[in-house]
Design a protein around this motif. Structure first.
Motif, PDB file in Angstrom:
ATOM      1  N   SER A  65      -1.885  -0.076   5.272  1.00 51.46           N
ATOM      2  CA  SER A  65      -1.754   0.851   4.154  1.00 51.46           C
ATOM      3  C   SER A  65      -0.300   1.025   3.741  1.00 51.46           C
ATOM      4  CB  SER A  65      -2.333   2.212   4.552  1.00 51.46           C
ATOM      5  OG  SER A  65      -1.489   2.837   5.525  1.00 51.46           O
ATOM      6  N   PHE A  66      -0.128   1.641   2.597  1.00 55.18           N
ATOM      7  CA  PHE A  66       1.213   1.981   2.112  1.00 55.18           C
ATOM      8  C   PHE A  66       1.948   2.822   3.148  1.00 55.18           C
ATOM      9  CE2 PHE A  66       3.862   5.290   0.239  1.00 55.18           C
ATOM     10  CZ  PHE A  66       4.739   4.579  -0.576  1.00 55.18           C
ATOM     11  N   LEU A  84      -2.785  -3.182  -3.194  1.00 56.53           N
ATOM     12  CA  LEU A  84      -1.874  -4.303  -2.969  1.00 56.53           C
ATOM     13  C   LEU A  84      -1.404  -4.357  -1.511  1.00 56.53           C
ATOM     14  CD1 LEU A  84       0.372  -4.272  -6.174  1.00 56.53           C
ATOM     15  CD2 LEU A  84      -1.343  -5.968  -5.545  1.00 56.53           C
ATOM     16  N   PHE A  85      -1.108  -3.213  -0.938  1.00 53.55           N
ATOM     17  CA  PHE A  85      -0.661  -3.196   0.459  1.00 53.55           C
ATOM     18  C   PHE A  85      -1.768  -3.683   1.390  1.00 53.55           C
ATOM     19  CE2 PHE A  85       3.073  -0.869  -0.826  1.00 53.55           C
ATOM     20  CZ  PHE A  85       4.003  -1.192   0.170  1.00 53.55           C
ATOM     21  N   ILE A  86      -2.972  -3.261   1.151  1.00 49.92           N
ATOM     22  CA  ILE A  86      -4.085  -3.709   2.002  1.00 49.92           C
ATOM     23  C   ILE A  86      -4.308  -5.207   1.842  1.00 49.92           C
ATOM     24  CG2 ILE A  86      -6.558  -3.532   2.408  1.00 49.92           C
ATOM     25  CD1 ILE A  86      -4.969  -1.151   3.456  1.00 49.92           C
ATOM     26  N   ALA A  87      -4.259  -5.689   0.600  1.00 52.12           N
ATOM     27  CA  ALA A  87      -4.549  -7.099   0.333  1.00 52.12           C
ATOM     28  C   ALA A  87      -3.447  -8.024   0.833  1.00 52.12           C
ATOM     29  CB  ALA A  87      -4.762  -7.303  -1.167  1.00 52.12           C
ATOM     30  N   MET A 137       6.594   5.674  -5.864  1.00 54.07           N
ATOM     31  CA  MET A 137       6.823   4.232  -5.756  1.00 54.07           C
ATOM     32  C   MET A 137       6.043   3.473  -6.823  1.00 54.07           C
ATOM     33  SD  MET A 137       8.924   3.228  -3.318  1.00 54.07           S
ATOM     34  CE  MET A 137       9.541   3.532  -1.657  1.00 54.07           C
ATOM     35  N   ALA A 138       4.815   3.922  -7.072  1.00 54.89           N
ATOM     36  CA  ALA A 138       3.979   3.250  -8.075  1.00 54.89           C
ATOM     37  C   ALA A 138       4.623   3.355  -9.463  1.00 54.89           C
ATOM     38  CB  ALA A 138       2.579   3.857  -8.078  1.00 54.89           C
ATOM     39  N   ARG A 195      -3.208   3.999  -7.100  1.00 50.06           N
ATOM     40  CA  ARG A 195      -4.370   3.389  -6.449  1.00 50.06           C
ATOM     41  C   ARG A 195      -4.206   1.871  -6.348  1.00 50.06           C
ATOM     42  NH1 ARG A 195     -10.226   5.210  -8.405  1.00 50.06           N
ATOM     43  NH2 ARG A 195      -9.370   7.110  -7.490  1.00 50.06           N
ATOM     44  N   HIS A 196      -3.676   1.258  -7.422  1.00 45.75           N
ATOM     45  CA  HIS A 196      -3.475  -0.196  -7.391  1.00 45.75           C
ATOM     46  C   HIS A 196      -2.427  -0.576  -6.352  1.00 45.75           C
ATOM     47  CE1 HIS A 196      -3.432  -4.310  -8.571  1.00 45.75           C
ATOM     48  NE2 HIS A 196      -2.263  -4.264  -9.198  1.00 45.75           N
TER      49      HIS A 196
END
Length: 321
Positions: A263-264, A255-258, A241-242, A250-251
């Motif tokens: 989590s993803f 993003l999912f947490i923020a 997906m990244a 990692r980024h």
């Protein structure tokens, strides 16, 4: 609608299934009524129909008097199947399949409103056709008829089939249908009659945007969430997906947490479980089949994740439905 000059009249039949969506039906027939009033002469005759000629009760518990489908004969321009949101009502409509096929062979245009497209698919009338269906039932249709792929569109008008997603989309569809016959200026007058100033295009979405549904505007995150909704049976990894989003794995996790507060993997699992819940409610698929259709390795794995998310087992959810 009264007939004064049969040469100018198009007969439009509506086959109503039990608990048909009243809003969808009204949105389809009212533009035809307005077209008659604006033209000052009958252009369309609306004919409500049922398989046995008995009245049919709508989703709003209002009953519509109907004629018998077999009495329709060949004097009909278009025949729409109008259904509601309960799969049991339209999965039990096999008695309509043969008559619909006959009408199609006779050159009558066949349409589906809301879940009516499922009935057309079951009758074999959507093979090699462009069509759409209400977004909530698209997954069930794809699972039941794997060779068919509904468009993610509000309506599809073309050739011998006419379909729309239901709700208020028939207003848009009928604008196109009336414009086909009477021209764009006349169709605009009909739409203005109902304050329908923002007529949608066929390919406009049925649902709110991904940004509206998930409450974020981050472009990379939106592209991943949109892909999650389509990659259900064979889930992609975070790294895959990244790469699609053009960022690091990692980024993407950050993003999912923020932006999502989870989590993803948790976000992806909930999207797949929501899809599985719709299949439990709508389809006759076994729990094991639904597990595999939603990317879980086994029925047990799916059941444990489902219970953790919803507080009940898939079997309990199906019994409750």
């Amino acid at each position: 609608m009264q007939i004064s000059d049969p040469r100018n009249l198009q007969r439009i039949g509506f086959v109503l299934l039990p608990n048909f969506a009243l809003m969808s039906y009204a949105s389809a027939i009212e533009p035809l009524r307005a077209a008659n009033l604006i033209a000052g002469s009958p252009l369309y005759e609306v004919v409500p129909l049922s398989a046995d000629g008995r009245p049919v009760r709508s989703s709003a518990d209002l009953e519509i008097a109907c004629g018998r489908l077999s009495d329709l004969g060949g004097a009909c321009h278009t025949l729409y199947v109008c259904a509601g949101g309960n799969p049991a009502d339209w999965q039990a409509s096999s008695a309509l399949h043969a008559p619909l096929r006959k009408f199609a062979r006779d050159g009558i245009r066949i349409g589906g409103i809301s879940s009516g497209a499922y009935v057309l698919a079951a009758a074999g009338l959507l093979d090699a056709c462009d069509f759409t269906i209400h977004w909530e039932h698209a997954a069930l249709l794809r699972e039941t008829f794997p060779h068919l792929v509904p468009h993610q569109a509000r309506f599809v008008v073309g050739g011998e089939r006419v379909t729309c997603g239901g709700g208020v989309a028939p207003l848009d569809m009928m604008h196109a249908v009336i414009a086909e016959r009477m021209g764009a200026d006349f169709a605009r007058r009909v739409s203005d009659w109902y304050l329908h100033t923002a007529v949608a295009e066929p390919a406009d979405p049925q649902r709110g945007s991904v940004a509206e549904r998930f409450g974020t505007n981050h472009p990379a995150l939106l592209s991943v969430l949109e892909k999650m909704e389509t990659a259900i049976e064979n889930p992609l990894t975070r790294a895959e997906m990244a790469r699609l989003a053009g960022i690091s794995s990692r980024h993407l996790g950050r993003l999912f947490i923020a932006h999502r507060g989870q989590s993803f993997l948790d976000s992806y699992r909930m999207i797949r479980l929501a899809h599985g819940r719709r299949l439990l409610e709508q389809s006759p698929l076994s729990i094991a089949e639904i597990a595999y259709a939603t990317g879980f390795s086994s029925a047990g794995h799916f059941s444990r994740a489902f219970k953790a998310a919803y507080g009940e087992t898939p079997a309990s959810a199906r019994r409750g439905q």
